[in-house]
Design a protein around this motif. Sequence first.
Motif, short mmCIF file in Angstrom:
data_model
loop_
_atom_site.label_atom_id
_atom_site.label_comp_id
_atom_site.label_asym_id
_atom_site.label_seq_id
_atom_site.Cartn_x
_atom_site.Cartn_y
_atom_site.Cartn_z
N GLY A 11 0.83 -1.21 0.00
CA GLY A 11 0.00 0.00 0.00
C GLY A 11 0.86 1.25 0.00
O GLY A 11 1.64 1.46 0.92
N PRO A 14 -0.38 7.57 2.06
CA PRO A 14 0.52 8.37 2.91
C PRO A 14 1.30 7.51 3.92
O PRO A 14 2.48 7.78 4.17
CB PRO A 14 -0.44 9.32 3.64
CG PRO A 14 -1.63 9.42 2.75
CD PRO A 14 -1.75 8.11 2.05
N ALA A 15 0.69 6.45 4.45
CA ALA A 15 1.39 5.62 5.44
C ALA A 15 2.53 4.84 4.77
O ALA A 15 3.68 4.94 5.19
CB ALA A 15 0.41 4.66 6.11
N GLN A 34 2.16 -1.15 -4.66
CA GLN A 34 0.89 -0.42 -4.77
C GLN A 34 0.08 -1.01 -5.92
O GLN A 34 0.59 -1.18 -7.03
CB GLN A 34 1.16 1.08 -5.00
CG GLN A 34 -0.02 1.91 -5.45
CD GLN A 34 -1.20 1.92 -4.46
OE1 GLN A 34 -1.04 1.76 -3.25
NE2 GLN A 34 -2.41 2.04 -4.98
N ARG A 35 -1.21 -1.29 -5.63
CA ARG A 35 -2.05 -2.00 -6.59
C ARG A 35 -2.21 -1.26 -7.92
O ARG A 35 -2.10 -1.83 -8.98
CB ARG A 35 -3.42 -2.21 -5.94
CG ARG A 35 -4.37 -3.02 -6.74
CD ARG A 35 -5.51 -3.56 -5.92
NE ARG A 35 -6.05 -2.62 -4.98
CZ ARG A 35 -6.81 -2.97 -3.95
NH1 ARG A 35 -7.08 -4.24 -3.74
NH2 ARG A 35 -7.30 -2.08 -3.13
N LYS A 41 -7.56 8.10 -3.92
CA LYS A 41 -8.24 7.82 -2.66
C LYS A 41 -9.37 8.83 -2.45
O LYS A 41 -9.12 10.04 -2.52
CB LYS A 41 -7.21 7.91 -1.53
CG LYS A 41 -7.77 7.84 -0.12
CD LYS A 41 -8.09 6.43 0.29
CE LYS A 41 -9.15 6.38 1.37
NZ LYS A 41 -8.70 6.43 2.73
N PRO A 42 -10.59 8.37 -2.19
CA PRO A 42 -11.65 9.33 -1.89
C PRO A 42 -11.28 10.08 -0.61
O PRO A 42 -11.01 9.45 0.41
CB PRO A 42 -12.87 8.44 -1.63
CG PRO A 42 -12.52 7.11 -2.16
CD PRO A 42 -11.05 6.98 -2.11
N GLY A 44 -11.22 14.32 1.44
CA GLY A 44 -11.36 15.78 1.41
C GLY A 44 -10.02 16.45 1.13
O GLY A 44 -9.97 17.61 0.73
N GLY A 45 -8.93 15.74 1.36
CA GLY A 45 -7.60 16.27 1.05
C GLY A 45 -7.10 17.35 2.00
O GLY A 45 -6.16 18.08 1.68
N GLY A 46 -7.70 17.45 3.18
CA GLY A 46 -7.26 18.50 4.13
C GLY A 46 -6.10 18.02 4.99
O GLY A 46 -6.20 17.01 5.67
N ARG A 92 -5.58 14.07 -4.02
CA ARG A 92 -4.99 12.84 -3.54
C ARG A 92 -4.24 12.02 -4.61
O ARG A 92 -3.22 11.43 -4.31
CB ARG A 92 -6.03 11.97 -2.82
CG ARG A 92 -6.32 12.37 -1.41
CD ARG A 92 -5.14 12.27 -0.48
NE ARG A 92 -4.59 10.95 -0.33
CZ ARG A 92 -4.93 10.06 0.59
NH1 ARG A 92 -5.85 10.36 1.47
NH2 ARG A 92 -4.34 8.89 0.65
N PHE A 115 -1.05 -7.30 -3.73
CA PHE A 115 -0.79 -8.30 -2.70
C PHE A 115 -1.92 -9.33 -2.76
O PHE A 115 -3.10 -8.97 -2.79
CB PHE A 115 -0.74 -7.64 -1.32
CG PHE A 115 -0.85 -8.60 -0.19
CD1 PHE A 115 0.27 -9.24 0.29
CD2 PHE A 115 -2.09 -8.89 0.38
CE1 PHE A 115 0.17 -10.16 1.33
CE2 PHE A 115 -2.20 -9.81 1.41
CZ PHE A 115 -1.07 -10.45 1.89
N GLY A 253 -1.32 3.35 9.67
CA GLY A 253 -2.33 4.16 8.95
C GLY A 253 -3.72 3.59 9.15
O GLY A 253 -4.07 3.09 10.22
N ASP A 254 -4.53 3.65 8.09
CA ASP A 254 -5.93 3.21 8.20
C ASP A 254 -6.05 1.75 8.62
O ASP A 254 -6.98 1.38 9.33
CB ASP A 254 -6.65 3.39 6.85
CG ASP A 254 -7.19 4.81 6.69
OD1 ASP A 254 -6.81 5.69 7.50
OD2 ASP A 254 -7.97 5.05 5.75
N GLY A 266 -6.80 11.73 8.92
CA GLY A 266 -6.08 10.48 8.76
C GLY A 266 -4.75 10.62 8.04
O GLY A 266 -3.82 9.84 8.29
N ILE A 267 -4.62 11.64 7.17
CA ILE A 267 -3.40 11.74 6.36
C ILE A 267 -2.19 12.00 7.27
O ILE A 267 -1.18 11.29 7.20
CB ILE A 267 -3.52 12.87 5.30
CG1 ILE A 267 -4.71 12.61 4.37
CG2 ILE A 267 -2.23 13.01 4.51
CD1 ILE A 267 -5.04 13.77 3.43
#
Length: 368
Positions: A11, A14-15, A34-35, A41-42, A44-46, A92, A115, A253-254, A266-267
């Motif tokens: 993955g 960001p993580a 990375q797939r 990534k959906p 808000g990008g804040g 993103r 993976f 991360g997530d 989360g970012i």
Amino acid sequence: MKTECEILIIGAGPAGSTLARELSKHAIDNILVQRNFNFKKPCGGGVRVDAFDEFGLDKKYIKKDIHTIILAFKEKRISVDIHENPLAIVERREFDSYLRDEAKNAGSVVYEATFIDVQIQEDCVLSSIKIGNEIKTIKSKYLVAADGVNSKIRKMINKDQVPSLMTNYADLNSLACTDCEFHFGEEIASKEYAWSFPEANGTNIGTLSRGDTPYMSNFENSLGVDEEHKIYGYKIPKYDKALFYKTRVFFVGDSATQVLPFTYEGIYYAMSSAKILAEVLAQRCEPDEYEKRWNKKYLRKFQTLKKLQQIFLYNDFMVALMMRMYQSKSIQEKMIDLWLRDRKVTIDFMFFMRLLVRLLTSRPKQTS
Ligand SMILES: Cc1cc2nc3c(=O)[nH]c(=O)nc-3n(C[C@H](O)[C@H](O)[C@H](O)COP(=O)(O)OP(=O)(O)OC[C@H]3O[C@@H](n4cnc5c(N)ncnc54)[C@H](O)[C@@H]3O)c2cc1C
């Protein structure tokens, strides 16, 4: 193709990309998988602007600077000036691609691959990845699950799913939005919030929904949206207790649920948690040191914000009290301190409780 490394990371959000870059800086051999390099990534990008300095990132990827946030509940709107600690809006796909390139430039080997499976051995991990039409096995000392909220690795290794909440969101062209707006209320986002954030081209709106209530359409009605648009759904982690490590596999991360309660930021926490893990690996510490260091830095903050969310977003009555609280400039300052200034600042839970009691026992000010 390289099929052996010390750390295999699945993955490149960001993580994963931050971890790969930090490990490479410490000369630790790693592969990042990375797939789909085109994945957006959906989001808000804040991100807070000073995260760019903290992680040495190029500010040219900031699409918009946000100097004001709006807290909204029914007809009430409170503007909070954050110009000293602005937020950035990133796109993103572009931001993730930049982070991945940074990892590659630092020395990580990056593959566009998926993976598939994992076997944990006594002294190593054997992971199967699909690259093009071929299945390859990569041998590593550790595997890192940075594969997001739908983590396949978590399902395989911990036999559970990331605790999460469904979001509904939409991209709009017609709605003008210059500030990051947080909307509260039982009709639009019970016990959570709905948002309206500017993006590079238009506005992204959404709500953290539960159950069958039509929160998204209620929210759109409250904003007066009349444009044809598509509504998407995507999960966001709901922090309960983070998962850090199990049998040669680290989570970050997530996939580890490292998303700040209340704000669902989360970012930053994905990148910061990755940095903590990179340091633990670089210093050759025992795996449980990752959990210890993370808890030392963030556990109190995460637990307190979870409690504050449960109390202040419990129902409309409590939201109204919270809005009264945020009329005060000094409380706004306190919020900015906690959220956007010092990440290490500890939240004084009792301060908010004393304030709550004061609000409950005082009359609201009459507004003309
Ligand atoms: C609607 C919405 C809005 C949000 N808004 C914000 C916001 O404004 N600000 C904020 O800070 N946070 C926001 N978040 C949260 C934020 O997006 C996440 O917390 C953050 O992306 C976590 O980063 P990550 O690297 O852990 O996971 P991700 O960014 O999800 O990255 C995981 C990566 O793993 C890849 N992957 C998954 N499975 C495999 C596999 N089998 N093989 C190979 N690769 C795989 C995926 O393609 C993905 O690229 C939002 C989330 C949602 C859903």
